[in-house]
Design a protein around this motif. Structure first.
Motif, PDB file in Angstrom:
ATOM      1  N   CYS A   1      45.902 -33.753  54.700  1.00 25.28           N
ATOM      2  CA  CYS A   1      45.915 -33.759  56.042  1.00 25.28           C
ATOM      3  C   CYS A   1      46.251 -32.180  56.566  1.00 25.28           C
ATOM      4  O   CYS A   1      45.673 -31.889  57.469  1.00 25.28           O
ATOM      5  CB  CYS A   1      46.974 -34.588  56.327  1.00 25.28           C
TER       6      CYS A   1
ATOM      7  N   ARG B   1      42.172 -42.891  58.890  1.00 18.51           N
ATOM      8  CA  ARG B   1      42.972 -43.880  58.261  1.00 18.51           C
ATOM      9  C   ARG B   1      43.075 -45.319  59.015  1.00 18.51           C
ATOM     10  O   ARG B   1      42.947 -46.338  58.723  1.00 18.51           O
ATOM     11  CB  ARG B   1      44.145 -43.407  57.889  1.00 18.51           C
ATOM     12  N   ARG B   2      43.656 -45.074  60.324  1.00 17.98           N
ATOM     13  CA  ARG B   2      44.049 -46.070  61.063  1.00 17.98           C
ATOM     14  C   ARG B   2      42.966 -46.956  61.481  1.00 17.98           C
ATOM     15  O   ARG B   2      43.094 -48.027  61.271  1.00 17.98           O
ATOM     16  CB  ARG B   2      44.825 -45.444  62.387  1.00 17.98           C
TER      17      ARG B   2
ATOM     18  N   LYS C   1      51.353 -31.092  63.657  1.00 18.55           N
ATOM     19  CA  LYS C   1      50.673 -31.946  62.768  1.00 18.55           C
ATOM     20  C   LYS C   1      50.601 -31.561  61.384  1.00 18.55           C
ATOM     21  O   LYS C   1      50.160 -32.705  60.574  1.00 18.55           O
ATOM     22  CB  LYS C   1      49.080 -32.023  63.383  1.00 18.55           C
TER      23      LYS C   1
ATOM     24  N   TRP D   1      48.333 -36.841  50.041  1.00 19.87           N
ATOM     25  CA  TRP D   1      47.935 -37.284  51.501  1.00 19.87           C
ATOM     26  C   TRP D   1      48.561 -36.123  52.355  1.00 19.87           C
ATOM     27  O   TRP D   1      47.486 -35.548  53.424  1.00 19.87           O
ATOM     28  CB  TRP D   1      48.698 -38.568  51.818  1.00 19.87           C
ATOM     29  N   ASP D   2      49.622 -35.647  52.342  1.00 19.89           N
ATOM     30  CA  ASP D   2      50.168 -34.450  53.112  1.00 19.89           C
ATOM     31  C   ASP D   2      49.519 -33.261  52.894  1.00 19.89           C
ATOM     32  O   ASP D   2      49.032 -32.728  53.782  1.00 19.89           O
ATOM     33  CB  ASP D   2      51.721 -34.364  52.640  1.00 19.89           C
TER      34      ASP D   2
ATOM     35  N   ASN E   1      39.983 -36.028  61.340  1.00 21.96           N
ATOM     36  CA  ASN E   1      41.113 -36.025  61.789  1.00 21.96           C
ATOM     37  C   ASN E   1      41.523 -37.454  60.878  1.00 21.96           C
ATOM     38  O   ASN E   1      41.440 -38.464  61.341  1.00 21.96           O
ATOM     39  CB  ASN E   1      41.408 -36.440  63.173  1.00 21.96           C
TER      40      ASN E   1
ATOM     41  N   ILE F   1      44.247 -38.794  59.819  1.00 21.02           N
ATOM     42  CA  ILE F   1      45.412 -39.891  60.295  1.00 21.02           C
ATOM     43  C   ILE F   1      44.764 -40.803  60.975  1.00 21.02           C
ATOM     44  O   ILE F   1      44.773 -42.158  60.939  1.00 21.02           O
ATOM     45  CB  ILE F   1      46.505 -39.187  60.904  1.00 21.02           C
ATOM     46  N   SER F   2      43.827 -40.382  61.912  1.00 24.23           N
ATOM     47  CA  SER F   2      43.245 -41.444  62.969  1.00 24.23           C
ATOM     48  C   SER F   2      42.031 -42.162  62.127  1.00 24.23           C
ATOM     49  O   SER F   2      41.972 -43.375  62.452  1.00 24.23           O
ATOM     50  CB  SER F   2      42.360 -40.751  63.979  1.00 24.23           C
TER      51      SER F   2
END
Length: 180
Positions: free
Chosen positions: A115, A91-92, A138, A111-112, A86, A88-89
């Motif tokens: 993902c 990256r965070r 998502k 990036w889009d 995942n 997004i997770s």
């Protein structure tokens, strides 16, 4: 063989540090795995439609698995357990744990795309390729219809390979120094 200094050395496993120049071979392993995905895409060009679709989907699954394994190994070198399926997770979490953005070298459009393709891989691996509401929420995929099979193209997997190479190199540079 070390890509940096050309020393031939033994690794009892897959990943390791070169005993001569000290560089970690994880980028080399990621690159070789992505090259195998490119070869699958090349095979798909001359295959009948059903087999071509399978090879393209398998190539995408292998790209995601290669990046996840790569990210897990290099974050583990710093005694941190992160997952990279995942994005997004991931990256965070990388930002929180290591203080940098491993996606700062890709455009918002790339990036889009990456993902979305990672979300497509999730459908292929866990939902038999059938689009669900979670994917619609998502993936930012305007062509998505719940209950239909997701479409994965050779072009988007090819683009994903390039983006994963960029993300991987940035992740490596941000997490691991060039010496053990």
């Amino acid at each position: 063989v070390c890509d940096n200094c050309t020393l031939t050395y033994a690794i009892y496993g897959v990943f390791g540090w070169c005993p001569d120049c000290g560089i970690h071979n994880s980028v080399q392993i990621l690159t070789k795995n992505l090259e195998l995905a490119r070869k699958e895409l090349a095979l798909a060009e001359s295959a009948e439609i059903e087999l071509a679709d399978h090879l393209i989907g398998d190539a995408l699954e292998n790209v995601v698995s290669a990046f996840d394994g790569f990210g897990r190994v290099i974050s583990a070198e710093r005694r941190t357990e992160l997952r990279f399926q995942n994005l997004i997770s991931a990256r965070r979490n990388v930002g929180d744990k290591f203080g940098f953005d491993f996606a700062d070298g890709v455009t918002p459009i790339d990036w889009d795309l990456i993902c979305r393709t990672f979300q497509k891989r999730h459908l292929l691996s866990h939902k038999m390729g059938v689009i669900d509401e979670d994917y619609v929420q998502k993936a930012n995929d305007p062509s998505a219809t719940v209950g239909r099979k997701v479409r994965v193209t050779r072009e988007e997997v090819t683009a994903s390979i390039g983006i994963v190479e960029t993300l991987g190199r940035r992740l490596f540079a941000g997490i691991l120094p060039h010496t053990p």
